[in-house]
Design a protein around this motif. Sequence first.
Motif, PDB file in Angstrom:
ATOM      1  N   ALA A  73       0.838  -1.196   0.000  1.00  0.00           N
ATOM      2  CA  ALA A  73       0.000   0.000   0.000  1.00  0.00           C
ATOM      3  C   ALA A  73       0.877   1.252   0.000  1.00  0.00           C
ATOM      4  CB  ALA A  73      -0.906  -0.004   1.229  1.00  0.00           C
ATOM      5  N   TYR A  74       0.470   2.204  -0.850  1.00  0.00           N
ATOM      6  CA  TYR A  74       1.190   3.472  -0.974  1.00  0.00           C
ATOM      7  C   TYR A  74       0.191   4.616  -0.947  1.00  0.00           C
ATOM      8  CZ  TYR A  74       5.015   0.528  -2.439  1.00  0.00           C
ATOM      9  OH  TYR A  74       5.984  -0.427  -2.460  1.00  0.00           O
ATOM     10  N   PRO A  79       5.362   4.483   0.927  1.00  0.00           N
ATOM     11  CA  PRO A  79       4.825   3.253   1.507  1.00  0.00           C
ATOM     12  C   PRO A  79       4.085   3.531   2.812  1.00  0.00           C
ATOM     13  CG  PRO A  79       7.225   3.319   1.687  1.00  0.00           C
ATOM     14  CD  PRO A  79       6.816   4.529   0.931  1.00  0.00           C
ATOM     15  N   VAL A  80       2.893   2.934   2.942  1.00  0.00           N
ATOM     16  CA  VAL A  80       2.110   3.108   4.164  1.00  0.00           C
ATOM     17  C   VAL A  80       1.737   1.779   4.813  1.00  0.00           C
ATOM     18  CG1 VAL A  80       1.192   5.370   3.542  1.00  0.00           C
ATOM     19  CG2 VAL A  80      -0.061   3.309   2.876  1.00  0.00           C
ATOM     20  N   GLY A  81       2.037   0.663   4.172  1.00  0.00           N
ATOM     21  CA  GLY A  81       1.716  -0.618   4.783  1.00  0.00           C
ATOM     22  C   GLY A  81       1.539  -1.719   3.762  1.00  0.00           C
ATOM     23  N   ILE A  82       0.849  -2.763   4.200  1.00  0.00           N
ATOM     24  CA  ILE A  82       0.589  -3.921   3.336  1.00  0.00           C
ATOM     25  C   ILE A  82      -0.850  -4.375   3.526  1.00  0.00           C
ATOM     26  CG2 ILE A  82       2.985  -4.741   3.439  1.00  0.00           C
ATOM     27  CD1 ILE A  82       1.822  -7.040   5.269  1.00  0.00           C
ATOM     28  N   LEU A  83      -1.323  -5.142   2.582  1.00  0.00           N
ATOM     29  CA  LEU A  83      -2.589  -5.860   2.684  1.00  0.00           C
ATOM     30  C   LEU A  83      -2.269  -7.313   2.364  1.00  0.00           C
ATOM     31  CD1 LEU A  83      -4.770  -3.396   0.601  1.00  0.00           C
ATOM     32  CD2 LEU A  83      -4.779  -3.637   3.078  1.00  0.00           C
ATOM     33  N   VAL A  84      -2.931  -8.225   3.049  1.00  0.00           N
ATOM     34  CA  VAL A  84      -2.703  -9.648   2.804  1.00  0.00           C
ATOM     35  C   VAL A  84      -4.032 -10.287   2.467  1.00  0.00           C
ATOM     36  CG1 VAL A  84      -1.842 -11.817   3.758  1.00  0.00           C
ATOM     37  CG2 VAL A  84      -0.765  -9.663   4.419  1.00  0.00           C
ATOM     38  N   ARG A  85      -4.088 -10.947   1.311  1.00  0.00           N
ATOM     39  CA  ARG A  85      -5.311 -11.656   0.931  1.00  0.00           C
ATOM     40  C   ARG A  85      -5.597 -12.721   1.978  1.00  0.00           C
ATOM     41  NH1 ARG A  85      -2.821 -11.231  -4.250  1.00  0.00           N
ATOM     42  NH2 ARG A  85      -2.049 -13.351  -4.099  1.00  0.00           N
ATOM     43  N   PRO A  86      -6.863 -12.899   2.378  1.00  0.00           N
ATOM     44  CA  PRO A  86      -7.203 -13.893   3.402  1.00  0.00           C
ATOM     45  C   PRO A  86      -6.697 -15.290   3.072  1.00  0.00           C
ATOM     46  CG  PRO A  86      -9.078 -12.489   2.961  1.00  0.00           C
ATOM     47  CD  PRO A  86      -8.018 -12.142   1.940  1.00  0.00           C
ATOM     48  N   SER A  87      -6.723 -15.682   1.823  1.00  0.00           N
ATOM     49  CA  SER A  87      -6.272 -17.025   1.448  1.00  0.00           C
ATOM     50  C   SER A  87      -4.779 -17.212   1.681  1.00  0.00           C
ATOM     51  CB  SER A  87      -6.604 -17.307  -0.018  1.00  0.00           C
ATOM     52  OG  SER A  87      -5.953 -16.362  -0.858  1.00  0.00           O
TER      53      SER A  87
END
Length: 96
Positions: A73-74, A79-87
């Motif tokens: 995530a930007y 950069p401000v972080g990450i996202l992780v797909r639930p799977s």
Amino acid sequence: MVDDKPRGARKPLTAQQVRTARAWLGIDQGQLAEAVGLSRRTIASFELGSGLAYESTTDKLRVGLEALGVEFAYEDGSPVGILVRPSARSGSTRKS
């Protein structure tokens, strides 16, 4: 805002993003190194911020983590972080 792919200039990848991604995925440095084709020592150095990382190193980290389900995530190019797909957290990335 999440960018699917960096456009124009490459977006920075931070040590904190990589450490956070590993934690969410439940993998250690050795497992990440194996998954992305780098040494554990390279991962450790990157995460400690010791020295300037080669572009090829950050590319391997980004592509490998994205393949494991991480999105970076930007906001305004920073950069401000990450996202992780639930799977991605299903445990399939963990060694038995």
